[in-house]
Structure formats: structure tokens, C-alpha cells
Design a protein around this motif. Structure first.
Motif, PDB file in Angstrom:
ATOM      1  N   LEU A   6      19.629  32.228 -66.718  1.00 47.47           N
ATOM      2  CA  LEU A   6      21.084  32.232 -66.869  1.00 47.47           C
ATOM      3  C   LEU A   6      21.751  31.426 -65.756  1.00 47.47           C
ATOM      4  N   GLY A   7      21.196  31.512 -64.547  1.00 48.17           N
ATOM      5  CA  GLY A   7      21.725  30.730 -63.434  1.00 48.17           C
ATOM      6  C   GLY A   7      21.643  29.246 -63.735  1.00 48.17           C
ATOM      7  N   TYR A   8      20.515  28.863 -64.320  1.00 46.81           N
ATOM      8  CA  TYR A   8      20.296  27.461 -64.718  1.00 46.81           C
ATOM      9  C   TYR A   8      21.266  27.073 -65.838  1.00 46.81           C
ATOM     10  N   MET A   9      21.366  27.973 -66.822  1.00 47.21           N
ATOM     11  CA  MET A   9      22.232  27.718 -67.969  1.00 47.21           C
ATOM     12  C   MET A   9      23.687  27.532 -67.549  1.00 47.21           C
ATOM     13  N   GLY A  10      24.154  28.414 -66.671  1.00 45.18           N
ATOM     14  CA  GLY A  10      25.553  28.371 -66.240  1.00 45.18           C
ATOM     15  C   GLY A  10      25.906  27.019 -65.637  1.00 45.18           C
ATOM     16  N   VAL A  11      25.041  26.550 -64.722  1.00 50.23           N
ATOM     17  CA  VAL A  11      25.319  25.286 -64.039  1.00 50.23           C
ATOM     18  C   VAL A  11      25.272  24.124 -65.023  1.00 50.23           C
ATOM     19  N   LEU A  12      24.254  24.110 -65.886  1.00 48.92           N
ATOM     20  CA  LEU A  12      24.126  22.993 -66.839  1.00 48.92           C
ATOM     21  C   LEU A  12      25.289  22.944 -67.818  1.00 48.92           C
ATOM     22  N   LEU A  13      25.715  24.123 -68.281  1.00 48.93           N
ATOM     23  CA  LEU A  13      26.847  24.139 -69.216  1.00 48.93           C
ATOM     24  C   LEU A  13      28.117  23.658 -68.526  1.00 48.93           C
ATOM     25  N   ALA A  14      28.273  24.021 -67.249  1.00 56.75           N
ATOM     26  CA  ALA A  14      29.461  23.576 -66.508  1.00 56.75           C
ATOM     27  C   ALA A  14      29.457  22.054 -66.404  1.00 56.75           C
ATOM     28  N   ILE A  15      28.290  21.479 -66.088  1.00 56.54           N
ATOM     29  CA  ILE A  15      28.197  20.018 -65.987  1.00 56.54           C
ATOM     30  C   ILE A  15      28.458  19.383 -67.358  1.00 56.54           C
ATOM     31  N   ALA A  16      27.841  19.966 -68.388  1.00 53.26           N
ATOM     32  CA  ALA A  16      27.982  19.405 -69.737  1.00 53.26           C
ATOM     33  C   ALA A  16      29.429  19.466 -70.217  1.00 53.26           C
ATOM     34  N   LEU A  17      30.141  20.531 -69.827  1.00 51.38           N
ATOM     35  CA  LEU A  17      31.543  20.685 -70.218  1.00 51.38           C
ATOM     36  C   LEU A  17      32.346  19.469 -69.778  1.00 51.38           C
ATOM     37  N   PHE A  18      32.196  19.090 -68.495  1.00 53.73           N
ATOM     38  CA  PHE A  18      32.944  17.944 -67.980  1.00 53.73           C
ATOM     39  C   PHE A  18      32.437  16.625 -68.563  1.00 53.73           C
ATOM     40  N   ARG A  19      31.107  16.526 -68.710  1.00 52.55           N
ATOM     41  CA  ARG A  19      30.567  15.250 -69.202  1.00 52.55           C
ATOM     42  C   ARG A  19      30.981  14.998 -70.648  1.00 52.55           C
ATOM     43  N   GLU A  20      30.906  16.027 -71.487  1.00 53.67           N
ATOM     44  CA  GLU A  20      31.280  15.796 -72.884  1.00 53.67           C
ATOM     45  C   GLU A  20      32.783  15.562 -73.017  1.00 53.67           C
ATOM     46  N   LEU A  21      33.559  16.348 -72.252  1.00 54.64           N
ATOM     47  CA  LEU A  21      35.017  16.221 -72.333  1.00 54.64           C
ATOM     48  C   LEU A  21      35.466  14.826 -71.912  1.00 54.64           C
ATOM     49  N   LEU A  22      34.962  14.354 -70.763  1.00 57.26           N
ATOM     50  CA  LEU A  22      35.413  13.059 -70.248  1.00 57.26           C
ATOM     51  C   LEU A  22      34.665  11.888 -70.872  1.00 57.26           C
ATOM     52  N   GLY A  23      33.424  12.135 -71.302  1.00 58.60           N
ATOM     53  CA  GLY A  23      32.624  11.038 -71.847  1.00 58.60           C
ATOM     54  C   GLY A  23      32.871  10.784 -73.327  1.00 58.60           C
ATOM     55  N   PHE A  24      33.218  11.821 -74.063  1.00 54.24           N
ATOM     56  CA  PHE A  24      33.428  11.668 -75.503  1.00 54.24           C
ATOM     57  C   PHE A  24      34.815  12.156 -75.952  1.00 54.24           C
ATOM     58  N   GLY A  25      35.489  12.944 -75.105  1.00 56.56           N
ATOM     59  CA  GLY A  25      36.763  13.537 -75.494  1.00 56.56           C
ATOM     60  C   GLY A  25      36.595  14.710 -76.434  1.00 56.56           C
ATOM     61  N   THR A  26      35.363  15.239 -76.514  1.00 56.28           N
ATOM     62  CA  THR A  26      35.106  16.355 -77.427  1.00 56.28           C
ATOM     63  C   THR A  26      34.510  17.539 -76.669  1.00 56.28           C
ATOM     64  N   LEU A  27      34.538  18.710 -77.316  1.00 52.09           N
ATOM     65  CA  LEU A  27      33.832  19.890 -76.808  1.00 52.09           C
ATOM     66  C   LEU A  27      33.066  20.473 -77.981  1.00 52.09           C
ATOM     67  N   PHE A  28      31.763  20.664 -77.809  1.00 48.63           N
ATOM     68  CA  PHE A  28      30.891  21.112 -78.901  1.00 48.63           C
ATOM     69  C   PHE A  28      31.105  20.268 -80.163  1.00 48.63           C
ATOM     70  N   GLY A  29      31.387  18.977 -79.963  1.00 52.13           N
ATOM     71  CA  GLY A  29      31.555  18.075 -81.094  1.00 52.13           C
ATOM     72  C   GLY A  29      32.957  18.046 -81.686  1.00 52.13           C
ATOM     73  N   TYR A  30      33.843  18.932 -81.223  1.00 50.89           N
ATOM     74  CA  TYR A  30      35.218  18.932 -81.750  1.00 50.89           C
ATOM     75  C   TYR A  30      36.122  18.111 -80.847  1.00 50.89           C
ATOM     76  N   GLN A  31      36.904  17.226 -81.480  1.00 47.84           N
ATOM     77  CA  GLN A  31      37.820  16.389 -80.734  1.00 47.84           C
ATOM     78  C   GLN A  31      38.874  17.257 -80.060  1.00 47.84           C
ATOM     79  N   VAL A  32      38.984  17.194 -78.731  1.00 47.37           N
ATOM     80  CA  VAL A  32      40.031  17.969 -78.071  1.00 47.37           C
ATOM     81  C   VAL A  32      41.017  17.073 -77.333  1.00 47.37           C
ATOM     82  N   LEU A  33      40.548  15.889 -76.901  1.00 48.48           N
ATOM     83  CA  LEU A  33      41.485  14.994 -76.226  1.00 48.48           C
ATOM     84  C   LEU A  33      42.054  14.025 -77.265  1.00 48.48           C
ATOM     85  N   PRO A  34      43.299  13.588 -77.077  1.00 49.26           N
ATOM     86  CA  PRO A  34      43.906  12.665 -78.048  1.00 49.26           C
ATOM     87  C   PRO A  34      43.108  11.365 -78.157  1.00 49.26           C
ATOM     88  N   ASN A  35      43.228  10.697 -79.303  1.00 50.88           N
ATOM     89  CA  ASN A  35      42.488   9.455 -79.535  1.00 50.88           C
ATOM     90  C   ASN A  35      42.806   8.375 -78.514  1.00 50.88           C
TER      91      ASN A  35
END
Lengths: 204, 202
Positions: A139-168
Motif C-alpha cells: 500500500l505504501g508503494y501504491m500510494g506513492v505511485l498513484l500520487a505520481i501517476a495522478l500528476f503525470r496523467e493530469l498534466l501529460g494527457f489532461g485526463t484522469l483514469f482516461g476521462y478528460q478533465v482539463l479543457p481542450n
């Protein structure tokens, strides 16, 4: 390790005060490789949690039978067994994710966290608490990786879990998709975590 | 019994390894059918998509795919499907990308005038850069694309997709020139092989 191994103490230790990623800096290569999409990270870390927990349990159950000379060989065998099970399940039931994760599922075998917990904890503790130790380390590993992935997906793709959250109109940061960005994020995360620990007066 | 003895160590290691390997073999045997089915359905979907054949359910894929024939003209293997009153062709081609092999299915009209579409089966390109060849917008550029002088070319500048079917060109991916040129090379190599066959058939 603290002397008193109560479940809550283990939880706190594995998730926070000696978190495998940001305190022990183990398992870094997968932290860099699979964290550009939350879905992949979620499945991958779920696999690691399962493998760490089950291999800890198994090592602890078998520990009185294992000859000292081949201790680590047997641990590796047990870990490899669970990793291959995870790989087989993914290939059969989640083929898309299996393809996206590619070789990284197999490489869970070499994740130092799992070997570390088997050797440092399960080898000298009863089964149930070992299962718990493996689970919380994962869980310690999971928590850190998910935190990193949250920022990477949000800023790298503008999505979270594949759903568009940032404007086009948002221009994705290509660096966030590439592995090096995880280094920067991990550095920032370690900085934040250690700052909080210093404030709390924990020995760092 | 002395657990540190040589004999015990050897026997123990052997037995443990045997048990775990046997369990793995069992798990593998139980899922092997499912894995094969997954791969098959994925390939079938890819071929239909490349041939611009619409489908919805897995059953529909299987039904339409029953009519897909593997044919060989002058030593060139093609997949052939009569759909909507016309014959459609597809070829599975592969070639080197930036990091590894790229495998694609290329759909071509029977007169060899236009592509039908492409679908990426496998690639190891950088996620988010070259890996975008597997994104919908990139593949959609190839729909009904006119083949000019036997080739598909890249536009000078990277872009968000060239959807003009008559341009004979596609946009390269921003930051992934290597992968874009690889795709061009793989597709044109296939066209070079397939077009004479389609032309010669009539």
C-alpha cells in the motif's frame, strides 16, 4: 524496524515513516515506467500489493522448513510464482492492460520491496502479521505511485483514469508522459514528505 | 532431521520448485484457451477495422470474419472480404519502429486506388509520442486515403491529422518524426508489394 510489531505500528511504518519508495527508495524503476496513466498504475500496484502480501504469507508459513543456505532462492521462487500468476490472470482477463504494462509485470519479481519484506520481516515473524506487513508495504508503494501517476496523467494527457478533465485548450506537457518526469515528481514528493516529518518531529 | 544437511537442502529445493511449477503449469493450462481467444478476437477486430467494416458485438465480429478468406496472388498473401457489394483487401505488415517492431493491418480497396484504413496490432513506441500511432485520430487519417503514385506521404509539418481523403498525405506526429517515418516506410513497402497484384488481378 520498531521493537513492538503491532498492526497499527506496522501500518504507519510501511505507509509513512519507512515508506518503501520515499524513505527506502526501493522499487524506483517501476515507479518511473508505469506511472503515466492511472489505470495502468492502479492495476500494476494492485499486483504488487497482492504479490507482497501473498509471498510474505507463504515465506512465513514455510520459514521453519527452509534450509538457511537456500533461503533467498526459495523466497525468489515464491515471489516469481505469484508474479507469474498475476501475469497469467492479466493476460487472460485484462488483455489490454496486460499489453500496456508489457514486461513490467514480469519485472515485479525484481522489485526490491518484495524481497526486502520477505527477508526482513516474513522470515522471522508469524504468518498473519507477515501478511499484514506485506499488504501495508504494498500500500505504501501504491500510494506513492498513484500520487505520481495522478500528476503525470493530469498534466501529460489532461485526463484522469482516461476521462478528460482539463479543457481542450490545455496544452499537454510531453515531458510528463516520458519517464524522466517521474524523477522530478518523486523528488518533490520526497521533499514534501520529509518536510512534514521534520515538522512532526520524526527522526529523518 | 537436520534441516541444514546437504540431502535435506537438495530434496527440499526440488520439492518446493516442483510444487510451484506444477501449480503454474495448471494455472497456465486453465487460461490458455482464454488467452488464445483474446488474441484471436483482437486480430479479427483489427482486420475488420482496417477494412472499414463496422461491427458491434464479439459475435458480430466472428460472423463477419467467417467470410474473410486468406488468398494468395503471385506469392503475395492477402485477406479478402466481400462486403457491401465490393471486394476489400487487407494485409498484415510489420517493420522496424523507433524502439521495436510495429505490426499493422493495412486495408486496401480492390482497385488499389485508395486505402480503406489501418489498425495497429503491436508497437513499442514511446507512450504519448510515437505511441500515438495507436490513437484514433492518427488511424482515422488513413480512411479512404487516395494512393498517389503508389505511395502515402507525410505532410511537411506535424499536425492534428490530415482528414482530406484526396490529399494522399497524412500528418506526422508532433515530437515523433522517427515513428512517423517508420509508419510511412512500412505502409509504402506494403503498397509496393500489393498494388501490382491488385492491378494484375483484373
Amino acid at each position: 524496524m520498531s521493537d513492538v510489531a503491532t498492526p497499527t505500528a506496522i501500518l504507519k511504518e510501511n505507509v509513512w515513516t519507512s515508506n518503501p519508495i520515499f524513505m527506502q527508495v526501493l522499487g524506483i524503476c517501476s515507479a518511473l515506467a508505469v506511472t503515466n496513466l492511472l489505470v495502468n498504475t492502479w492495476i500494476m500496484t494492485l499486483g504488487v500489493v497482492g504479490v507482497t502480501a501473498m509471498s510474505n504469507l507463504t515465506v512465513s508459513l514455510l520459514k521453519t522448513f527452509i534450509p538457511r543456505k537456500v533461503r533467498m532462492m526459495v523466497q525468489t521462487l515464491i515471489i516469481a510464482f505469484y508474479v507469474i500468476i498475476v501475469d497469467i490472470l492479466l493476460r487472460a482477463y485484462l488483455p489490454d492492460i496486460s499489453r500496456a504494462l508489457g514486461p513490467y509485470v514480469g519485472l515485479i519479481i525484481t522489485n526490491c520491496i518484495i524481497m526486502g519484506r520477505a527477508e526482513a520481516f516474513a522470515q522471522s515473524n508469524p504468518p498473519l502479521i507477515s501478511l499484514w506487513d506485506g499488504l501495508t508495504s504494498g500500500l505504501g508503494y501504491m500510494g506513492v505511485l498513484l500520487a505520481i501517476a495522478l500528476f503525470r496523467e493530469l498534466l501529460g494527457f489532461g485526463t484522469l483514469f482516461g476521462y478528460q478533465v482539463l479543457p481542450n485548450a490545455f496544452e499537454p506537457w510531453i515531458i510528463m508522459v516520458m519517464p524522466p518526469s517521474a524523477f522530478f515528481l518523486l523528488g518533490i514528493l520526497i521533499w514534501v514528505a520529509k518536510s512534514i516529518m521534520i515538522k512532526q518531529g520524526e527522526p529523518v | 532431521m537436520n534441516k541444514q544437511s546437504f540431502v535435506y537442502t537438495v530434496v527440499f529445493t526440488f520439492v518446493v520448485a516442483f510444487i510451484f511449477v506444477a501449480l503454474l503449469a495448471g494455472a497456465n493450462a486453465m487460461t490458455v484457451e482464454q488467452v488464445r481467444f483474446n488474441q484471436q478476437i483482437r486480430r479479427q477486430r483489427a482486420i475488420l477495422t482496417a477494412m472499414d467494416v463496422p461491427y458491434e458485438t464479439e459475435q458480430e465480429v466472428a460472423e463477419i470474419f467467417d467470410n474473410v478468406e486468406e488468398v494468395e496472388y503471385n506469392g503475395v498473401s492477402l485477406l479478402q472480404l466481400d462486403f457491401d457489394g465490393e471486394t476489400r483487401y487487407a494485409q498484415e505488415v510489420s517493420g522496424g519502429g523507433v524502439w521495436g517492431t510495429i505490426r499493422v493491418i493495412l486495408g486496401i480497396q480492390s482497385d488499389g486506388e485508395r486505402l480503406l484504413g489501418i489498425e495497429v496490432l503491436e508497437h513499442n513506441e514511446t507512450p504519448g509520442l510515437g505511441g500515438r500511432i495507436d490513437e484514433d485520430w492518427f488511424k482515422r487519417q488513413f480512411r479512404e486515403k487516395k494512393i498517389i503514385d503508389g505511395t502515402i506521404e507525410l505532410n511537411e509539418q506535424p499536425g492534428e491529422g490530415d482528414f482530406d481523403p484526396d490529399s494522399g498525405r497524412i500528418d506526422r506526429i508532433t515530437g515523433a518524426t522517427g515513428t512517423s517515418t517508420s509508419m510511412r516506410r512500412i505502409i509504402n513497402a506494403s503498397l509496393e508489394e500489393v498494388l501490382p497484384v491488385l492491378g494484375g488481378e483484373r
